[in-house]
Design an enzyme around this catalytic site. Structure first.
Site, short mmCIF file in Angstrom:
data_model
loop_
_atom_site.label_atom_id
_atom_site.label_comp_id
_atom_site.label_asym_id
_atom_site.label_seq_id
_atom_site.Cartn_x
_atom_site.Cartn_y
_atom_site.Cartn_z
N LYS A 125 1.02 -1.24 0.48
CA LYS A 125 -0.21 -0.34 0.05
C LYS A 125 0.84 1.39 0.44
CE LYS A 125 -3.83 1.76 1.55
NZ LYS A 125 -4.95 2.18 0.59
N1 PMP Z 1 -7.79 -1.93 -3.01
C1 PMP Z 1 -7.17 -0.55 -3.05
C2 PMP Z 1 -6.12 -0.42 -4.29
C3 PMP Z 1 -7.06 0.18 -2.35
O1 PMP Z 1 -7.01 1.26 -1.84
C4 PMP Z 1 -7.74 -0.29 -0.96
C5 PMP Z 1 -8.13 0.82 0.28
N2 PMP Z 1 -7.47 0.22 1.19
C6 PMP Z 1 -8.68 -1.74 -1.03
C7 PMP Z 1 -8.10 -2.05 -1.80
C8 PMP Z 1 -9.56 -2.27 -0.32
O2 PMP Z 1 -8.55 -2.41 1.03
P1 PMP Z 1 -9.42 -2.58 2.53
O3 PMP Z 1 -10.61 -3.39 2.43
O4 PMP Z 1 -8.09 -3.15 3.65
O5 PMP Z 1 -8.94 -1.12 3.15
#
Ligand code: PMP
Length: 311
Positions: free
Chosen positions: A155
């Site tokens: 991330k």
């Molecule tokens: N994909 C991307 C590219 C994201 O930025 C996010 C948000 N964090 C998600 C999926 C969803 O991840 P999460 O459920 O852990 O927030």
């Protein structure tokens, strides 16, 4: 925007206006920054704020740092304790979005600089991310980044350049949002959310090796869907399956469960929010808000019971 009194900068409660990063830091110059977006939900009846799967988010942060060859200043427990301390200090009793960034803070750092790593935490009031019940989306002409170049599993702040290209193009073209395909032409995810498709009575979602972030909401929904008796299959999804899906939705910490009503102007199912999506959304909201018993240890009560480690 309602601003909180404090942010947490390297463990120090810092007034909002003083939480700054230098323009010549490696983070700003070369995007040397990874982050997490987390949520906490206010339960009015119980008078409690619940952090949702904080430890899993911090585990992902530690993994992002490791892949980027940056040292993690804290372990999972340390991040969790600091975030709880920040939420308590601001005393916000409403739904929150928290952003935790770990970044290379060297003044005038070069391309190879990887220390010192600083940690900034913010907890901000948040209502619904999308101002509408369902989205009209476009299959983007931009390709999703891939594990061998800009790994989506990390991330990392710079990954969102790819997301922004797709999202801004979709908006310019009159859509609400975008779905990105991989280099191999398979469905990956949205700019900041994963995707579920209902087809043949089963939920289908692309696997974590398909060029997606390993979403914690996606994982949670797989558990909740299975509990409701619906099979969830992790497999590749073709673009054309989106056009014949019975139901589709995006999911994520910000997006929660957001129905997709059309893809490339082709209605999804009847073009209305699907019943299975509605049911899963309701189960998700009851879980995160602590309205159903926390049998999975997903919730951290912020104002009660959790000892806050001294730092
Ligand atoms: N994909 C991307 C590219 C994201 O930025 C996010 C948000 N964090 C998600 C999926 C969803 O991840 P999460 O459920 O852990 O927030």
């Amino acid at each position: 925007m309602i601003v909180p009194k404090y942010l947490l900068m390297n463990g120090e409660l810092t007034p909002y206006d003083d939480a700054r990063v230098h323009v010549l830091s490696t983070a700003f110059k070369y995007g040397a920054s990874v982050f997490e977006g987390l949520r906490a939900y206010w339960n009015e009846t119980q008078g409690e704020l619940y952090g949702f799967r904080l430890r899993e988010h911090f585990q992902r942060l530690v993994e992002s740092l490791r892949i980027c060859r940056m040292a993690s200043p804290l372990d999972v427990d340390g991040y969790t304790a600091d975030l709880v301390r920040l939420m308590r200090a601001n005393d916000l009793r409403e739904d929150l979005h928290m952003r935790v960034s770990a970044y290379v803070d060297e003044d005038d750092g070069g391309l190879a600089s990887f220390e010192p790593v600083s940690v900034a935490m913010a907890a901000l009031p948040m209502r619904r991310y999308f101002g509408k019940t369902g989205l009209h989306v476009q299959v983007s002409s931009w390709t999703r980044i891939s594990d061998n170049s800009m790994p989506p599993r990390v991330k990392a702040m710079p990954n969102y350049h790819n997301s922004r290209l797709a999202l801004l193009q979709a908006r310019a073209d009159g859509y609400d949002d975008a779905i990105l395909l991989s280099g191999a032409g398979k469905v990956t995810e949205g700019p900041g959310y994963c995707l579920f498709m209902l087809r043949g009575g089963k939920w289908v979602t692309p696997p974590v090796t398909s060029g997606i972030l390993e979403s914690i909401t996606r994982d949670s929904l797989m558990v909740l869907a299975a509990e409701a008796g619906l099979e969830v299959q992790e497999r590749e999804i073709d673009r054309t399956e989106l056009y014949v899906a019975d139901e589709l939705f995006f999911c994520g910490s910000a997006a929660e469960v957001t129905p997709i009503l059309s893809v490339d102007r082709i209605p999804v199912g009847s073009g209305e929010v699907g019943q299975r999506t509605q049911a899963l959304h309701a189960a998700f909201l009851a879980t995160v808000r602590g309205e159903t018993p926390d049998t999975k240890g997903w919730l951290t009560p912020v104002f009660a019971s959790v000892p806050v480690a001294a730092t």
